[in-house]
Design a protein around this motif. Sequence first.
Motif, PDB file in Angstrom:
ATOM      1  N   GLY A 185      51.302  35.159  81.272  1.00 39.40           N
ATOM      2  CA  GLY A 185      49.866  34.871  81.276  1.00 39.40           C
ATOM      3  C   GLY A 185      49.556  33.405  81.495  1.00 39.40           C
ATOM      4  O   GLY A 185      48.578  32.912  80.962  1.00 39.40           O
ATOM      5  N   ASP A 241      46.039  32.567  82.779  1.00 39.28           N
ATOM      6  CA  ASP A 241      44.874  33.078  82.060  1.00 39.28           C
ATOM      7  C   ASP A 241      44.000  31.977  81.481  1.00 39.28           C
ATOM      8  O   ASP A 241      42.808  32.160  81.314  1.00 39.28           O
ATOM      9  CB  ASP A 241      45.315  34.010  80.928  1.00 39.28           C
ATOM     10  CG  ASP A 241      45.917  35.301  81.475  1.00 39.28           C
ATOM     11  OD1 ASP A 241      45.633  35.623  82.639  1.00 39.28           O
ATOM     12  OD2 ASP A 241      46.672  35.957  80.739  1.00 39.28           O
ATOM     13  N   ARG A 277      42.926  33.366  89.097  1.00 38.91           N
ATOM     14  CA  ARG A 277      42.768  34.704  88.513  1.00 38.91           C
ATOM     15  C   ARG A 277      42.340  35.712  89.571  1.00 38.91           C
ATOM     16  O   ARG A 277      42.794  36.864  89.573  1.00 38.91           O
ATOM     17  CB  ARG A 277      41.769  34.647  87.362  1.00 38.91           C
ATOM     18  CG  ARG A 277      42.336  33.965  86.129  1.00 38.91           C
ATOM     19  CD  ARG A 277      41.448  34.156  84.911  1.00 38.91           C
ATOM     20  NE  ARG A 277      40.153  33.505  85.046  1.00 38.91           N
ATOM     21  CZ  ARG A 277      39.903  32.251  84.679  1.00 38.91           C
ATOM     22  NH1 ARG A 277      40.872  31.516  84.164  1.00 38.91           N
ATOM     23  NH2 ARG A 277      38.706  31.731  84.817  1.00 38.91           N
TER      24      ARG A 277
END
Length: 189
Positions: free
Chosen positions: A70, A73, A84
């Motif tokens: 991640g 993120d 993203r």
Amino acid sequence: MPLAALLGGGAGMLLGGPVAALVLAAYGTLAARAVLRRRTRRAADLAHRRDLDRLGAVAADLRAGLPVGGVLDDGEGRTARLARAAVRLADRTGAPLAELLERVEADARAADRGLASAAAQAAGARATAWLLAALPLGGIGLGYAIGVDPVAVLLHTPVGGGSAVAAVVLQVGGLLWAERLGAGPGRAA
């Protein structure tokens, strides 16, 4: 900024009266605003460069076959939103994520170069505005050079006080206007 205005106004009141208080409060506020804006701009630029470096590192890790997790993120800027979106696009279509991220990074760095070029071209206008704002100091120095006390006239006569206040208003307005003109498309004031 209120603290700078209060300190400048208090010092001005002690040193020269109400006109000096107004002048120093305005200059103190202007200086504090410039310092805060510069710090904010530096922090934003540092975060942006960090995002771009992270994006390049993630693309390199993907090309090497390493999992990224991640990492993309966090972040709020345009680059993070585009990263993203690239992840979603790669998930939906099977497009190579490393290539998409490299393109996002290349686009962001090209935009940065354009903004740097615009800032360099606007530097002359900003320098001119600061030079014009400093001209009254030259006038005060010239007054002392010919044997007059211009500060006493500016601070303790009605015409001088009005002139000093008008000069400060025009200087602050001119500096804010020049700042707005020189802000460019990526840094609206």
